[in-house]
Design a protein around this motif. Structure first.
Motif, mmCIF file in Angstrom:
data_model
loop_
_atom_site.group_PDB
_atom_site.id
_atom_site.type_symbol
_atom_site.label_atom_id
_atom_site.label_comp_id
_atom_site.label_asym_id
_atom_site.label_seq_id
_atom_site.Cartn_x
_atom_site.Cartn_y
_atom_site.Cartn_z
ATOM 1 N N LYS A 39 0.843 -1.252 0.079
ATOM 2 C CA LYS A 39 -0.100 0.052 -0.005
ATOM 3 C C LYS A 39 0.856 1.175 -0.106
ATOM 4 C CE LYS A 39 -3.742 2.590 2.265
ATOM 5 N NZ LYS A 39 -4.724 2.604 3.282
ATOM 6 N N VAL A 40 2.020 1.172 0.862
ATOM 7 C CA VAL A 40 2.752 2.250 0.669
ATOM 8 C C VAL A 40 3.572 2.593 -0.657
ATOM 9 C CG1 VAL A 40 5.019 2.859 1.659
ATOM 10 C CG2 VAL A 40 3.656 2.082 3.127
ATOM 11 N N MET A 41 3.890 1.559 -1.252
ATOM 12 C CA MET A 41 4.394 1.665 -3.130
ATOM 13 C C MET A 41 3.200 2.404 -3.571
ATOM 14 S SD MET A 41 6.545 -1.653 -3.078
ATOM 15 C CE MET A 41 7.148 -1.276 -4.644
ATOM 16 N N LEU A 42 1.977 1.636 -3.539
ATOM 17 C CA LEU A 42 0.936 2.246 -4.375
ATOM 18 C C LEU A 42 0.772 3.869 -4.161
ATOM 19 C CD1 LEU A 42 -1.514 2.047 -6.493
ATOM 20 C CD2 LEU A 42 -2.779 1.359 -4.298
ATOM 21 N N ALA B 212 -0.930 3.044 -14.234
ATOM 22 C CA ALA B 212 -0.609 2.745 -12.884
ATOM 23 C C ALA B 212 -2.236 1.859 -12.500
ATOM 24 C CB ALA B 212 -0.717 3.963 -12.152
ATOM 25 N N LEU B 213 -3.439 2.384 -13.244
ATOM 26 C CA LEU B 213 -4.672 1.748 -12.896
ATOM 27 C C LEU B 213 -4.716 0.321 -13.635
ATOM 28 C CD1 LEU B 213 -6.746 4.925 -12.768
ATOM 29 C CD2 LEU B 213 -5.757 3.961 -10.839
ATOM 30 N N THR B 214 -3.972 0.091 -14.475
ATOM 31 C CA THR B 214 -4.301 -1.060 -15.358
ATOM 32 C C THR B 214 -4.260 -2.478 -14.611
ATOM 33 O OG1 THR B 214 -3.234 -0.028 -17.576
ATOM 34 C CG2 THR B 214 -3.565 -2.487 -17.188
ATOM 35 N N PRO B 215 -3.143 -2.558 -13.675
ATOM 36 C CA PRO B 215 -3.067 -3.706 -12.651
ATOM 37 C C PRO B 215 -4.343 -4.234 -12.197
ATOM 38 C CG PRO B 215 -1.219 -2.715 -12.560
ATOM 39 C CD PRO B 215 -2.103 -1.708 -13.272
ATOM 40 N N ALA C 284 -8.691 -1.429 -20.791
ATOM 41 C CA ALA C 284 -9.776 -0.756 -21.194
ATOM 42 C C ALA C 284 -10.312 0.220 -20.299
ATOM 43 C CB ALA C 284 -11.037 -1.716 -21.531
ATOM 44 N N ILE C 285 -10.450 -0.161 -19.138
ATOM 45 C CA ILE C 285 -11.085 0.897 -18.051
ATOM 46 C C ILE C 285 -10.053 1.914 -17.826
ATOM 47 C CG2 ILE C 285 -11.562 1.082 -15.679
ATOM 48 C CD1 ILE C 285 -13.135 -1.742 -15.938
ATOM 49 N N ALA C 286 -8.620 1.683 -17.758
ATOM 50 C CA ALA C 286 -7.718 2.392 -17.349
ATOM 51 C C ALA C 286 -7.387 3.374 -18.645
ATOM 52 C CB ALA C 286 -6.239 1.557 -17.145
ATOM 53 N N ALA C 287 -7.450 2.847 -19.873
ATOM 54 C CA ALA C 287 -7.366 3.841 -20.900
ATOM 55 C C ALA C 287 -8.387 4.934 -20.839
ATOM 56 C CB ALA C 287 -7.431 2.909 -21.897
ATOM 57 N N ARG C 288 -9.552 4.459 -20.666
ATOM 58 C CA ARG C 288 -10.703 5.462 -20.469
ATOM 59 C C ARG C 288 -10.333 6.377 -19.439
ATOM 60 N NH1 ARG C 288 -13.425 8.758 -22.669
ATOM 61 N NH2 ARG C 288 -15.433 9.621 -21.747
ATOM 62 N N ASN D 24 -6.604 4.943 -0.936
ATOM 63 C CA ASN D 24 -7.487 4.168 -0.152
ATOM 64 C C ASN D 24 -8.768 3.313 -0.791
ATOM 65 O OD1 ASN D 24 -6.030 4.881 2.201
ATOM 66 N ND2 ASN D 24 -6.953 6.738 2.495
ATOM 67 N N GLY D 25 -9.161 3.705 -1.710
ATOM 68 C CA GLY D 25 -10.441 3.444 -2.564
ATOM 69 C C GLY D 25 -9.802 2.037 -3.218
ATOM 70 N N ILE D 26 -8.517 2.071 -3.875
ATOM 71 C CA ILE D 26 -8.145 0.851 -4.706
ATOM 72 C C ILE D 26 -7.947 -0.187 -3.464
ATOM 73 C CG2 ILE D 26 -6.132 -0.003 -5.793
ATOM 74 C CD1 ILE D 26 -5.970 2.521 -7.324
ATOM 75 N N VAL D 27 -7.267 0.049 -2.453
ATOM 76 C CA VAL D 27 -6.680 -0.846 -1.273
ATOM 77 C C VAL D 27 -8.230 -1.391 -0.873
ATOM 78 C CG1 VAL D 27 -5.915 -1.115 1.100
ATOM 79 C CG2 VAL D 27 -4.770 0.119 -0.595
ATOM 80 N N GLN D 28 -9.196 -0.554 -0.495
ATOM 81 C CA GLN D 28 -10.476 -1.189 0.078
ATOM 82 C C GLN D 28 -11.192 -2.043 -0.852
ATOM 83 O OE1 GLN D 28 -11.969 2.910 1.253
ATOM 84 N NE2 GLN D 28 -12.829 1.665 2.803
ATOM 85 N N GLN D 29 -10.970 -1.897 -2.375
ATOM 86 C CA GLN D 29 -11.617 -2.654 -3.473
ATOM 87 C C GLN D 29 -10.967 -3.952 -3.612
ATOM 88 O OE1 GLN D 29 -11.963 -0.696 -7.299
ATOM 89 N NE2 GLN D 29 -13.467 -1.914 -7.660
ATOM 90 N N PHE D 30 -9.587 -3.804 -3.578
ATOM 91 C CA PHE D 30 -8.746 -5.226 -3.846
ATOM 92 C C PHE D 30 -8.033 -5.363 -2.488
ATOM 93 C CE2 PHE D 30 -9.428 -2.657 -7.639
ATOM 94 C CZ PHE D 30 -10.010 -3.364 -8.518
ATOM 95 N N PRO D 31 -8.456 -5.693 -1.408
ATOM 96 C CA PRO D 31 -7.679 -5.847 -0.129
ATOM 97 C C PRO D 31 -6.731 -7.066 -0.312
ATOM 98 C CG PRO D 31 -9.932 -6.807 -0.044
ATOM 99 C CD PRO D 31 -9.904 -5.871 -1.363
ATOM 100 N N ALA D 32 -6.938 -8.200 -1.204
ATOM 101 C CA ALA D 32 -5.964 -9.178 -1.275
ATOM 102 C C ALA D 32 -4.821 -8.952 -1.906
ATOM 103 C CB ALA D 32 -6.762 -10.442 -2.070
ATOM 104 N N ALA D 33 -4.710 -7.688 -2.506
ATOM 105 C CA ALA D 33 -3.661 -7.203 -3.261
ATOM 106 C C ALA D 33 -2.628 -6.481 -2.439
ATOM 107 C CB ALA D 33 -3.763 -6.546 -4.468
ATOM 108 N N PHE D 34 -3.243 -6.318 -1.150
ATOM 109 C CA PHE D 34 -2.349 -5.455 -0.176
ATOM 110 C C PHE D 34 -2.287 -6.219 1.059
ATOM 111 C CE2 PHE D 34 -4.260 -2.705 -3.551
ATOM 112 C CZ PHE D 34 -3.238 -2.130 -3.998
ATOM 113 N N THR D 35 -1.875 -7.336 1.305
ATOM 114 C CA THR D 35 -1.749 -8.093 2.513
ATOM 115 C C THR D 35 -0.464 -7.794 3.093
ATOM 116 O OG1 THR D 35 -1.331 -10.022 1.306
ATOM 117 C CG2 THR D 35 -3.630 -9.754 1.882
ATOM 118 N N ARG D 36 0.579 -7.587 2.138
ATOM 119 C CA ARG D 36 2.161 -7.402 2.822
ATOM 120 C C ARG D 36 2.886 -6.428 1.907
ATOM 121 N NH1 ARG D 36 4.099 -13.451 1.060
ATOM 122 N NH2 ARG D 36 3.728 -13.502 -0.973
#
Length: 201
Positions: A25-28, A74-77, A82-86, A189-201
């Motif tokens: 999360k710090v890196m994001l 940055a948002l693509t992952p 498609a959504i990131a490009a928009r 914070n929004g990204i971390v809340q939406q994808f909690p599994a990506a920010f466990t460590r």
């Protein structure tokens, strides 16, 4: 500008103590903060280049527009290409309209400036609506308020530069920077809340 006096309320910034953040999360957050810093930095340099008739206007503007592509990457992952490009398209529109507005004001073309400003705020509405659709933890109202505040501050930066009021022009940048960083933190914070599994460590 042009008598525009938006009515909005500052959002309550929901910050989480950084000591509780995992490294991911710090890196994001560092990445998004850097992108928003670059956004306002290159916007300022582009405004100054246009107003001052500097020879690097073309190159500076091109670097500014790259910010939209960098945000999309940055948002693509998280959201896919498609959504990131928009989002990148909407942000690029925000930047190109800003350049139009500066040139119209510099030329004294009131009609063109008013049209650009109207499209600028409509673009902010579109960005806020888009973000609220792709992430349930991003509030459309909150993003609209933050983006309107961003545009209000940038408007003052532009008009003070054109007027040659450099003291005000520099002072307003002291307000632009923390406001941009707040948007980076809300985005994080929004990204971390939406994808909690990506920010466990």
């Amino acid at each position: 500008m042009y008598g525009y006096s938006p009515t909005y309320y500052y959002c309550v910034h929901r910050n989480i103590p950084s000591m509780a953040w995992p490294l991911s999360k710090v890196m994001l957050n560092q990445k998004l903060r850097a992108l928003w810093e670059q956004h306002i930095y290159w916007t300022r340099l582009t405004v100054n280049a246009i107003v001052g008739g500097q020879p690097d206007e073309k190159e500076t503007t091109e670097r500014l527009l790259r910010n939209a592509t960098d945000f999309a990457e940055a948002l693509t992952p998280f959201y896919g290409p498609a959504i990131a490009a928009r989002f990148g398209e909407l942000l690029r529109e925000h930047l190109t309209i800003a350049a139009e507005l500066v040139k119209a004001l510099l030329a004294g073309n009131t009609a063109a400036a008013e049209d650009a400003q109207k499209r600028w705020f409509a673009n902010a509405d579109a960005i806020a609506e888009f973000l609220s659709r792709i992430n349930p933890y991003w509030s459309q109202t909150e993003w609209k308020n933050m983006l309107y505040d961003h545009l209000r501050l940038l408007s003052i930066e532009v008009t003070s530069r054109i007027a040659g009021n450099y003291k005000e022009n520099i002072a307003i940048n002291d307000q632009i920077e923390p406001q941009a960083l707040m948007m980076a933190d809300v985005m994080t914070n929004g990204i971390v809340q939406q994808f909690p599994a990506a920010f466990t460590r």
